[in-house]
Design a protein around this motif. Sequence first.
Motif, PDB file in Angstrom:
ATOM      1  N   LEU A 372      -3.660   6.776  -5.094  1.00 14.65           N
ATOM      2  CA  LEU A 372      -2.367   6.102  -5.022  1.00 14.65           C
ATOM      3  C   LEU A 372      -1.230   7.106  -5.178  1.00 14.65           C
ATOM      4  CD1 LEU A 372      -1.021   3.266  -4.940  1.00 14.65           C
ATOM      5  CD2 LEU A 372      -0.892   3.413  -7.400  1.00 14.65           C
ATOM      6  N   TYR A 373      -1.405   8.068  -6.099  1.00 15.44           N
ATOM      7  CA  TYR A 373      -0.358   9.082  -6.277  1.00 15.44           C
ATOM      8  C   TYR A 373      -0.109   9.822  -4.978  1.00 15.44           C
ATOM      9  CZ  TYR A 373      -1.378   8.653 -11.298  1.00 15.44           C
ATOM     10  OH  TYR A 373      -1.586   8.192 -12.549  1.00 15.44           O
ATOM     11  N   ILE A 375      -0.871   8.946  -1.907  1.00 17.56           N
ATOM     12  CA  ILE A 375      -0.285   8.076  -0.877  1.00 17.56           C
ATOM     13  C   ILE A 375       1.197   7.874  -1.172  1.00 17.56           C
ATOM     14  CG2 ILE A 375      -0.275   5.748   0.090  1.00 17.56           C
ATOM     15  CD1 ILE A 375      -3.237   5.647  -0.246  1.00 17.56           C
ATOM     16  N   ALA A 376       1.499   7.605  -2.439  1.00 14.03           N
ATOM     17  CA  ALA A 376       2.898   7.385  -2.825  1.00 14.03           C
ATOM     18  C   ALA A 376       3.728   8.622  -2.541  1.00 14.03           C
ATOM     19  CB  ALA A 376       2.973   7.011  -4.294  1.00 14.03           C
ATOM     20  N   ALA A 377       3.144   9.793  -2.843  1.00 12.98           N
ATOM     21  CA  ALA A 377       3.889  11.039  -2.630  1.00 12.98           C
ATOM     22  C   ALA A 377       4.182  11.234  -1.154  1.00 12.98           C
ATOM     23  CB  ALA A 377       3.083  12.213  -3.177  1.00 12.98           C
ATOM     24  N   SER A 378       3.200  10.961  -0.289  1.00 12.65           N
ATOM     25  CA  SER A 378       3.434  11.216   1.124  1.00 12.65           C
ATOM     26  C   SER A 378       4.285  10.114   1.762  1.00 12.65           C
ATOM     27  CB  SER A 378       2.100  11.351   1.862  1.00 12.65           C
ATOM     28  OG  SER A 378       1.332  10.204   1.650  1.00 12.65           O
ATOM     29  N   ARG A 379       4.319   8.950   1.136  1.00 15.21           N
ATOM     30  CA  ARG A 379       5.130   7.874   1.685  1.00 15.21           C
ATOM     31  C   ARG A 379       6.568   7.908   1.199  1.00 15.21           C
ATOM     32  NH1 ARG A 379       4.356   3.820   4.638  1.00 15.21           N
ATOM     33  NH2 ARG A 379       6.190   2.896   3.687  1.00 15.21           N
ATOM     34  N   GLU A 380       6.847   8.834   0.288  1.00 13.81           N
ATOM     35  CA  GLU A 380       8.142   8.837  -0.396  1.00 13.81           C
ATOM     36  C   GLU A 380       9.320   8.867   0.582  1.00 13.81           C
ATOM     37  OE1 GLU A 380      10.053   8.438  -3.991  1.00 13.81           O
ATOM     38  OE2 GLU A 380       8.006   8.127  -3.342  1.00 13.81           O
TER      39      GLU A 380
END
Lengths: 552, 384
Positions: A372-373, A375-380
């Motif tokens: 999740l981290y 994914i969250a980082a790349s979706r930021e």
Amino acid sequence: MLFNKSSIKLNTLHIKGGIGDIKKKWNCQFTKGDGKLLRRRLIKPKKIKESIEIDNKTGEPISADVEENIDIIKSLFESCADVKFRSFKVQEYSAYLIYIDGLIDNMSIQFSALHELLSKTRIEHLNADFIQEKMVSINDVVEADKLDEIVKQVLDGNTVLMVDGIDKALVLNAKGGERRSVSEPETETAVRGPREGFTESIAVNIALIRQKIKSSHLKLITKEIGTETRTIIGLMFIDHLASPDLVEEVEKRLERIEIDGILESGYIEELIEDEPRSLFPQIQNTERPDTVVGNLLEGRVALLVNGSPFTLILPATFWQFLQANEDYYHRYHISLFIRLLRILMIFLALMLPAIYIAVTTYHQEMIPTNLLYSIAASRESIPFPAFVEAMIMEIAFESLREAGLRLPKVIGQAVSILGALVIGQAAVEAGIVSAPMVIIVSLTGIASFTIPKFNLAITIRILRFPMMLLAGLFGLFGITLGSILIVTHLCKLRSFGVPYFSPIGPFKWKELKDVFIRAPWWAMDKRPTQTISENVQRQTEHMRPSPLNDKQ
Amino acid sequence: MNKIGKLLACILCVTTLAGCWDRTEINDLAFVIATGLDKEGENRFRASVQVPLPSAMGGPNGGGGGTSGSEPYYVDSGFGRNVREADDDLQKRMSRQLLFSHRRIFIFGEEMAASGIEQTLNSILEHPESRLSTYLLIAKGDALDILTATPHFEELPSEAVREMVKTTLNIDTRNIINDLSLPGKDPVIPVVETVKTKNKGNDEREEIQINSTAIMKDDKLVFFTNEEETNGIYWLLQKMKRKKETIAVDKNSELNIEILDYKITPTYKEAHGLPEFTVKLHVEGILLQNEARLDLEDLEIYKMATNKFESHIKNEIEVIISHAKSEGVDPYGLGYSVYKKSNRFWEKQLSTQWRELLPNIKVNVDVEADIVRINNKGIKVREV
């Protein structure tokens, strides 16, 4: 209201078409109810069935005067520069050879017919039998006594011999012409297995099958379909394996077809399948004779279409589209693994983008925390919601695939560079799509390439989009709904009376040995019973290689 | 418009007008990975959360660059009369929705733990986003200090704590709730504290350590165990596998033994209306280092070595049992073993006054140890 509107239209139709039959036919449908008519109108725009004009003049018998015959035939073949009339003399009688240039075997006509006819042997009494028996040395000679038959034979690529004073024509079968030779099929390459594939010529294709099944039980029924193309359709089956009902049903459905031309077996497929609106293919096609033979031996029916290397195999079940011919040629261990892999991959090809959308937008708790981290980082920095992002990538991928498909190979490379660099790398670096999404889409693409049959792969590709939409709207709930719909549809579907999802639904435990896995050959004693009810035994039992078996 | 047209229009409306129910993109969420709860006076709590900052966690462009030098996480605290209110207070300062479903550790402050945690546990259970696999811990001092600590191995302090709990006591919320509901068993909760690295001079950094356990009386903290007692707790709760023990043989030499496997069985005899317990252990160890150069193939020497090993274990266990007994706490679940074996005896004579009876109950520890593998004693630097 609807009825009135339609009847007005009907009148105009009637005037346009000028054929009384149409009115009758349409009236007949009106009585069945408006709903059906409405549906029919939506699906297929109204078309006037025009009867094709056939000149009845040619139905006349051949007269003894050759010049008279030739005049009529020439008038029929007006402006057909490829139809040749070769005039010569057999003794004192004038004679003609009629043929189409390029369709006949020049050599055999020249040496086996023309040469003999022109030789100086004395002839006491010239008639058709004499020519056939004593002069022409071509093996297949048929007599014809109607003008229209002559026309038909010429168009079929035969050579017609007409001699003055004889009221019959001799049809010399010496077909020729340029054809692609038998080569390895490009759509179904195999590491291990026969290298031959079907060609465009049905005669060659039938021979390829006959070469593999040397049994008088292999039957062939031929038909001509297409008012203009008169394409030859060959229906092949093994008579003690294929059920007679099935063969009859196929024949009945072929009988229904009235069309101007059949250019590919795809025409036939669309015209005879059970559920034309279903996305799922209900008839299998193949370019490989060995696949056809394998299916014939399981009691299925093959439909060969002249002019197409793709032979239809019916009935087909869903699982058939996940089987490649090579599964049966390699040792069973790898086939077992590959089959399971394919099941997984078809699931991924259908669901993966949808699951990604659902999980990232509705069920974040389902993602492992560390994943999740990242994914969250790349979706930021991504400006789009996951659904839009997935749509952009999927559409880009599908168009890339389509673009690469039909381009010349030289330009095709440019497309792949564009795809890899622009879509793959630059889009991520520019922050338009996230890296995990690129991975998801490429994984989906690869997964869809593992489906051995192209027509099922197409279905999966199309179904992916509604699944993504459902996932974007309702999350996993939507995916569940979509899956239920798909599975229900699959279970409802039938292909020539065979349940499409069998042997899973209806469940047949014994036939599972050739579905998710491929059992070793010595274990597959019985044929699948979807189409066969008699002669189920394929081989003797207990064939498993073992020293114990040798002792007997 | 015909039927199909109407249907299409309906579908279009559904998909475009309704939008996506409950859709939340990942970038609109703040993943709480750790919560710390401290007591701030009467009925006033401070809830601190630790939230990773995705932009600083190493995205495609190496961390976005905006947060150079600072940690990849963010800690903030809210105040309230219970956890929920404190969380709501926090939310006011958050641009992203707090999501608790990825919470991996939940830390109670010392003061908070001493006043009882059951109410908070209940509120955790009620929260649909909570997970029972969250690790519960008690901090020495304030829970907030643990969240703001900077362990160096992991990017996030909570991750470090989680990894450490996993390899030591490995007790999560589910276990603790179970223990609380069992008769004759008190929960044991791992204790986390901040320590300085043991380097010389100025090179001291803050690290996190789990070196103790909290012995609870029901839901209230009684005492923290010391190092010896902690080992005793590990022995009793079957957490000693693959751990190492150092046993003094004589003044200057020790044996290092790794515990390969062991079995622990509590038995009891009834005497004068009270149970008398015997806790039996059968331990198998691997000799890692033989500093004393003992020849363990000699039976006499082997017996001597295993005796030392046994008494070492026995001591560790006895220390914690007697300490807990004197406080009227039962971390091992002696009472529970009676409850299981002889329910009537437990219900009639023990259950109501177990805590008062405990200090007078006799507990024997019987250890049987074997060294099943030894190292290669032939390897020496010099032949003597």
